[in-house]
Design a protein around this motif. Structure first.
Motif, PDB file in Angstrom:
ATOM      1  N   TRP A 115       0.832  -1.214   0.000  1.00 13.64           N
ATOM      2  CA  TRP A 115       0.000   0.000   0.000  1.00 13.64           C
ATOM      3  C   TRP A 115       0.868   1.267   0.000  1.00 13.64           C
ATOM      4  CZ3 TRP A 115      -4.015   1.909  -1.793  1.00 13.64           C
ATOM      5  CH2 TRP A 115      -4.689   2.988  -1.241  1.00 13.64           C
ATOM      6  N   GLY A 116       1.203   1.708  -1.216  1.00 11.20           N
ATOM      7  CA  GLY A 116       2.022   2.903  -1.342  1.00 11.20           C
ATOM      8  C   GLY A 116       2.126   3.272  -2.816  1.00 11.20           C
ATOM      9  N   ILE A 117       2.883   4.321  -3.082  1.00 15.62           N
ATOM     10  CA  ILE A 117       3.041   4.759  -4.475  1.00 15.62           C
ATOM     11  C   ILE A 117       4.163   3.934  -5.110  1.00 15.62           C
ATOM     12  CG2 ILE A 117       3.633   6.707  -5.973  1.00 15.62           C
ATOM     13  CD1 ILE A 117       2.381   8.539  -3.826  1.00 15.62           C
ATOM     14  N   GLU A 118       3.836   3.305  -6.204  1.00 16.87           N
ATOM     15  CA  GLU A 118       4.793   2.418  -6.877  1.00 16.87           C
ATOM     16  C   GLU A 118       6.009   3.199  -7.369  1.00 16.87           C
ATOM     17  OE1 GLU A 118       3.598   0.672 -10.757  1.00 16.87           O
ATOM     18  OE2 GLU A 118       3.106  -1.023  -9.453  1.00 16.87           O
ATOM     19  N   LEU A 119       7.211   2.613  -7.209  1.00 16.65           N
ATOM     20  CA  LEU A 119       8.391   3.286  -7.766  1.00 16.65           C
ATOM     21  C   LEU A 119       8.312   3.173  -9.290  1.00 16.65           C
ATOM     22  CD1 LEU A 119      11.405   2.173  -5.521  1.00 16.65           C
ATOM     23  CD2 LEU A 119       9.763   4.020  -5.179  1.00 16.65           C
ATOM     24  N   PRO A 120       8.426   4.285 -10.005  1.00 16.24           N
ATOM     25  CA  PRO A 120       8.235   4.213 -11.463  1.00 16.24           C
ATOM     26  C   PRO A 120       9.334   3.417 -12.155  1.00 16.24           C
ATOM     27  CG  PRO A 120       8.885   6.429 -10.783  1.00 16.24           C
ATOM     28  CD  PRO A 120       8.657   5.658  -9.532  1.00 16.24           C
ATOM     29  N   PHE A 121      10.493   3.279 -11.477  1.00 18.58           N
ATOM     30  CA  PHE A 121      11.613   2.569 -12.121  1.00 18.58           C
ATOM     31  C   PHE A 121      11.761   1.142 -11.599  1.00 18.58           C
ATOM     32  CE2 PHE A 121      12.763   5.712  -8.919  1.00 18.58           C
ATOM     33  CZ  PHE A 121      13.242   4.906  -7.903  1.00 18.58           C
ATOM     34  N   ASP A 122      10.904   0.713 -10.681  1.00 18.31           N
ATOM     35  CA  ASP A 122      10.935  -0.684 -10.239  1.00 18.31           C
ATOM     36  C   ASP A 122       9.579  -1.036  -9.640  1.00 18.31           C
ATOM     37  OD1 ASP A 122      11.320  -3.162  -9.160  1.00 18.31           O
ATOM     38  OD2 ASP A 122      13.381  -2.747  -8.504  1.00 18.31           O
ATOM     39  N   ARG A 123       8.779  -1.742 -10.416  1.00 21.04           N
ATOM     40  CA  ARG A 123       7.386  -2.025 -10.046  1.00 21.04           C
ATOM     41  C   ARG A 123       7.264  -2.965  -8.846  1.00 21.04           C
ATOM     42  NH1 ARG A 123       5.045   2.067 -12.433  1.00 21.04           N
ATOM     43  NH2 ARG A 123       5.658   2.285 -14.567  1.00 21.04           N
ATOM     44  N   ASP A 124       8.388  -3.510  -8.380  1.00 27.45           N
ATOM     45  CA  ASP A 124       8.313  -4.413  -7.221  1.00 27.45           C
ATOM     46  C   ASP A 124       8.341  -3.657  -5.898  1.00 27.45           C
ATOM     47  OD1 ASP A 124       8.199  -6.590  -8.805  1.00 27.45           O
ATOM     48  OD2 ASP A 124      10.385  -6.914  -8.834  1.00 27.45           O
ATOM     49  N   TYR A 125       8.456  -2.363  -6.007  1.00 27.76           N
ATOM     50  CA  TYR A 125       8.598  -1.566  -4.774  1.00 27.76           C
ATOM     51  C   TYR A 125       7.561  -0.448  -4.712  1.00 27.76           C
ATOM     52  CZ  TYR A 125      13.138  -3.736  -4.000  1.00 27.76           C
ATOM     53  OH  TYR A 125      14.133  -4.634  -3.759  1.00 27.76           O
ATOM     54  N   VAL A 126       7.243  -0.073  -3.472  1.00 26.78           N
ATOM     55  CA  VAL A 126       6.463   1.163  -3.295  1.00 26.78           C
ATOM     56  C   VAL A 126       7.317   2.159  -2.509  1.00 26.78           C
ATOM     57  CG1 VAL A 126       4.181   0.073  -3.368  1.00 26.78           C
ATOM     58  CG2 VAL A 126       5.330   0.386  -1.156  1.00 26.78           C
ATOM     59  N   CYS A 127       6.882   3.414  -2.555  1.00 26.25           N
ATOM     60  CA  CYS A 127       7.645   4.500  -1.930  1.00 26.25           C
ATOM     61  C   CYS A 127       7.419   4.521  -0.419  1.00 26.25           C
ATOM     62  CB  CYS A 127       7.164   5.810  -2.559  1.00 26.25           C
ATOM     63  SG  CYS A 127       7.956   7.263  -1.914  1.00 26.25           S
ATOM     64  N   TYR A 128       8.460   4.821   0.328  1.00 20.85           N
ATOM     65  CA  TYR A 128       8.396   4.981   1.784  1.00 20.85           C
ATOM     66  C   TYR A 128       7.403   6.093   2.121  1.00 20.85           C
ATOM     67  CZ  TYR A 128      10.268   6.658   6.306  1.00 20.85           C
ATOM     68  OH  TYR A 128      10.434   7.090   7.589  1.00 20.85           O
ATOM     69  N   VAL A 129       6.562   5.836   3.104  1.00 21.47           N
ATOM     70  CA  VAL A 129       5.431   6.727   3.361  1.00 21.47           C
ATOM     71  C   VAL A 129       5.850   8.177   3.684  1.00 21.47           C
ATOM     72  CG1 VAL A 129       5.185   6.087   5.808  1.00 21.47           C
ATOM     73  CG2 VAL A 129       3.202   6.888   4.546  1.00 21.47           C
ATOM     74  N   TRP A 130       6.952   8.375   4.383  1.00 20.24           N
ATOM     75  CA  TRP A 130       7.357   9.751   4.703  1.00 20.24           C
ATOM     76  C   TRP A 130       7.823  10.508   3.458  1.00 20.24           C
ATOM     77  CZ3 TRP A 130       6.662  13.246   8.324  1.00 20.24           C
ATOM     78  CH2 TRP A 130       6.248  12.834   9.593  1.00 20.24           C
ATOM     79  N   PHE A 131       8.529   9.791   2.555  1.00 22.94           N
ATOM     80  CA  PHE A 131       9.016  10.439   1.334  1.00 22.94           C
ATOM     81  C   PHE A 131       7.823  10.918   0.506  1.00 22.94           C
ATOM     82  CE2 PHE A 131      11.071  10.854  -2.758  1.00 22.94           C
ATOM     83  CZ  PHE A 131      12.345  11.300  -2.424  1.00 22.94           C
ATOM     84  N   ASP A 132       6.805  10.091   0.474  1.00 16.94           N
ATOM     85  CA  ASP A 132       5.567  10.414  -0.239  1.00 16.94           C
ATOM     86  C   ASP A 132       4.839  11.573   0.465  1.00 16.94           C
ATOM     87  OD1 ASP A 132       2.735  10.285  -0.546  1.00 16.94           O
ATOM     88  OD2 ASP A 132       2.607   8.141  -0.193  1.00 16.94           O
ATOM     89  N   ALA A 133       4.716  11.451   1.795  1.00 19.39           N
ATOM     90  CA  ALA A 133       3.900  12.418   2.543  1.00 19.39           C
ATOM     91  C   ALA A 133       4.482  13.830   2.495  1.00 19.39           C
ATOM     92  CB  ALA A 133       3.762  11.966   3.991  1.00 19.39           C
ATOM     93  N   LEU A 134       5.795  13.949   2.659  1.00 23.57           N
ATOM     94  CA  LEU A 134       6.396  15.295   2.715  1.00 23.57           C
ATOM     95  C   LEU A 134       6.159  16.072   1.417  1.00 23.57           C
ATOM     96  CD1 LEU A 134       9.638  14.215   4.595  1.00 23.57           C
ATOM     97  CD2 LEU A 134       8.047  15.983   5.414  1.00 23.57           C
ATOM     98  N   ILE A 135       6.101  15.317   0.314  1.00 23.78           N
ATOM     99  CA  ILE A 135       5.935  15.985  -0.988  1.00 23.78           C
ATOM    100  C   ILE A 135       4.563  16.685  -1.095  1.00 23.78           C
ATOM    101  CG2 ILE A 135       5.778  15.497  -3.491  1.00 23.78           C
ATOM    102  CD1 ILE A 135       8.113  13.538  -3.075  1.00 23.78           C
ATOM    103  N   ASN A 136       3.629  16.336  -0.178  1.00 22.48           N
ATOM    104  CA  ASN A 136       2.309  17.001  -0.232  1.00 22.48           C
ATOM    105  C   ASN A 136       2.427  18.518  -0.154  1.00 22.48           C
ATOM    106  OD1 ASN A 136       0.713  18.330   2.269  1.00 22.48           O
ATOM    107  ND2 ASN A 136       2.348  17.034   3.068  1.00 22.48           N
ATOM    108  N   TYR A 137       3.476  18.987   0.564  1.00 22.29           N
ATOM    109  CA  TYR A 137       3.589  20.430   0.766  1.00 22.29           C
ATOM    110  C   TYR A 137       3.824  21.180  -0.558  1.00 22.29           C
ATOM    111  CZ  TYR A 137       4.250  19.155   5.714  1.00 22.29           C
ATOM    112  OH  TYR A 137       4.097  18.658   6.981  1.00 22.29           O
TER     113      TYR A 137
END
Ligand code: MSP
Length: 640
Positions: A213-235
């Motif tokens: 449950w996360g945003i898929e890494l565009p360069f490796d579909r086997d991974y999702v993005c760490y939640v804090w890296f995703d969340a901070l970008i909201n700003y």
């Protein structure tokens, strides 16, 4: 680049949590700041939202056998409803599952990967599920999470890393050369202390095999993005980054990221280094506030000591709650929440000082000038002294905004209110009204007190938008004028006061009767309007045992004009209760009545009398009526 506009953010809240006073505090603080900056004539943008990816949400949804997004859609409503209830004026509510945000995060990841700011490596670390953060062996304290003390899991896997470590020296220098970057200053020092150690690279991926449950890494579909890296970008995604350059340049850099002290490192180390790598300018200020404590412990769901904001609002009204949050906490420090503290502040600041000032001016003007605020005569020393106290409040408030010491600004306004009450006591307009030659002086006194109220209500409008608009309507402003008063126009507005017709008001801040508070007393709503209550389960209601009871005898309690001592019969057994109804019922009128009793309330000692339950009564304004039954029924019958 934006320098004049004001852009304020709150942390985005974990959608899983039930909002509590800590969340309410940050959001009300951001709202008050946004309202003040608008009132000062600045273009303002206020962003809040929810953090919806990650392990906690995935687990919670799985427990409910629900799809992750459907679970978020359901739980996000709690935040949206609370913000609406609290009068929060955010310009946008961002959810990290919003399509535009997912797209921006994906583009950032790809760009950083292409520029070798992100690389793949083998990783061993310790993971705290509660904080959704990785720690190295040496970060742990007694083998537990250094942030929250909970157990951590050892994890070994291939992952993607952001080259955070290489920005350490730059960040140290940036913090040292930008004194307003991290506030309060002791938090900047805390960050510098953290940066004394070596700064590792940041693991920004999770293998889908472990967490999907996360945003898929565009360069490796086997991974999702760490939640804090995703969340901070909201700003930045929330104000047009990679979508609308004009919008982005209008608002970025943020003027103020408001955060709690527990999420300092993610904001003062991860976020600036991420921005640096993206070539995006730094936010102007990251401000970390303290915690609301109960006793000396942080309020948190896991500790089970949370104050539910909805309950507080139901009981004391939105604005009294907003006022308490803003006046009681000095932003950087911790503050203690207690009901007694709340009642004490409410009664002293709002009921005794501000409410009383309005009620005095209103009564005197209605009685002596047909409600019309008179033209003043020449100002003497008393008037000049009062106006100096009032005029002082506005610059103090403005400075307090800049230095994030809002409690001090509010205090300056309350000092002006106290000065106005003292002024009335000194000039005694009630006596002037009776003196044959007192008319001109009375005009000046009434005008000056009303002018103090006009300025004070403008200055407190961002904190108590509804109540201050109500106050201003009492001063004769139209509803539109009342709610749109601007601090920027404070001085030029004075001319418009004389000649306005004051409108009666049923009491802006009715005093909370502390005696009633502990007594088996009738309703103790603070406000006249009963707001819709939080929904409860039938099981919650079933906890309250209501029965019929017959009043056998009644007498006044010693040491109190308000309390009656009642002897009740409940299915043949005697019960004694004390109730604050003496104002409405004579003892003799009560004997023989069948009332409704909360029979399973813990006994209490009220002014030396033991009370074994609480009767029910309905109260509106100054009227109170006992709840009785419609016809004959024996005592002890279940009500429900
Ligand atoms: N989702 C992250 C933030 C991501 S921002 C890019 C998060 N969410 S949270 O819901 O757990 O917490 C949000 C905020 O509430 C934090 O700033 C936290 O400090 C604050 N509070 C939680 N409990 C608190 C108190 N008892 N008192 C005051 N605020 C506290 O962290």
């Amino acid at each position: 680049m934006n320098t004049d506009n004001y852009y304020v953010t709150t942390p985005i809240y974990y959608v899983n949590d039930k909002p509590h006073i800590g969340h309410a505090y940050t959001t009300v603080l951001a709202d008050v700041l946004a309202r003040y900056h608008r009132s000062l004539g600045q273009s303002t943008f206020f962003l809040t939202g929810t953090d919806e990816h990650g392990q906690k949400v995935e687990k919670a949804a799985a427990l409910r056998h629900m799809d992750n997004k459907a679970h978020c859609d359901e739980t996000v409503v709690r935040f949206k409803e609370l913000w609406q209830r609290l009068g929060i004026t955010n310009d946008r509510f961002i959810r990290t599952t919003d399509e535009f945000h997912v797209k921006v995060v994906s583009e950032v990841l790809q760009e950083l990967f292409d520029r070798d700011e992100i690389y793949k490596a083998e990783y061993t670390g310790w993971y705290c599920v509660g904080d959704e953060r990785f720690f190295t062996e040496k970060d742990l304290v007694d083998g537990k999470c250094p942030e929250c003390g909970r157990d951590v899991q050892e994890i070994r896997e291939s992952n993607y890393f952001f080259r955070m470590g290489k920005y350490r020296d730059w960040l140290v220098d940036y913090i040292k050369t930008h004194p307003d970057f991290i506030l309060p200053t002791f938090r900047a020092n805390e960050t510098l202390g953290f940066l004394k150690k070596e700064l590792g690279d940041l693991c920004i991926s999770r293998p889908k095999s472990r967490l999907a449950w996360g945003i898929e890494l565009p360069f490796d579909r086997d991974y999702v993005c760490y939640v804090w890296f995703d969340a901070l970008i909201n700003y930045i995604s929330g104000v047009g980054y990679k979508q609308n350059d004009d919008e982005f340049n209008r608002w970025w850099p943020a003027s103020c990221h408001l955060i709690g002290k527990d999420i300092l490192t993610t904001h003062s180390v991860y976020w600036p280094t991420m921005l640096k790598a993206m070539n995006v300018p730094m936010p102007r200020t990251i401000f970390a506030h303290g915690w609301w404590l109960t006793g000396n412990t942080k309020m948190s769901k896991s500790l089970g000591n949370v104050v539910n904001p909805m309950d507080m609002i139901d009981r004391c009204g939105v604005d009294a709650f907003r006022y308490f949050l803003m006046a009681e906490m000095s932003p950087g420090n911790d503050a203690n929440f207690s009901e007694d503290g709340f009642v004490a502040r409410y009664n002293s600041d709002l009921a005794n000082d501000l409410g009383n000032l309005l009620s005095r001016v209103l009564k005197l003007t209605l009685r002596n000038r047909g409600g019309v605020i008179p033209q003043p005569g020449a100002f003497g020393d008393d008037e000049k002294e009062l106006m100096a106290a009032v005029d002082n409040a506005s610059p103090v408030m403005e400075n307090s905004l800049a230095s994030m010491k809002l409690d001090q600004g509010i205090n300056a306004v309350m000092n002006a209110v106290r000065a106005a009450n003292r002024y009335l006591e000194k000039t005694a307009p009630w006596s002037l009204a009776k003196q044959p030659d007192g008319a001109a002086r009375l005009d000046t006194v009434l005008y000056c007190a009303a002018e103090a109220l006009r300025q004070v209500s403008t200055l407190l409008l961002p904190v108590m938008p509804e109540k201050m608009a109500e106050l201003r309507e009492s001063l004769g402003f139209s509803p539109d004028e009342a709610k749109s008063a601007q601090i920027a126009e404070l001085k030029s507005g004075a001319a418009g006061l004389a000649g306005r017709t004051m409108r009666d008001n049923n009491g802006l801040f009715p005093r909370i009767q502390t005696e009633e508070k502990s007594a088996s007393a009738p309703a103790r709503k603070v406000e006249k309007t009963v707001a819709p209550v939080d929904l409860i389960e039938i099981a919650d209601f079933a906890k309250v045992k209501l029965v019929t009871a017959k009043i056998v005898s009644a007498e006044k309690a010693e040491n109190s004009d308000k309390l009656l001592k009642l002897e009740l019969d409940v299915a043949g057994s005697p019960r004694h209760i004390v109730s604050g109804i003496a104002e409405w019922y004579a003892p003799a009128d009560l004997v023989g009545k069948t009332i409704v009793l909360v029979s399973n309330l813990k006994p209490a000692e009220i002014r030396g009398n033991r009370s074994e339950g609480m009767l029910l009564a309905a109260k509106k304004g100054k009227t109170l009526r006992l709840v009785t039954v419609d016809g004959d029924i024996p005592s002890g019958a279940i009500v429900g």
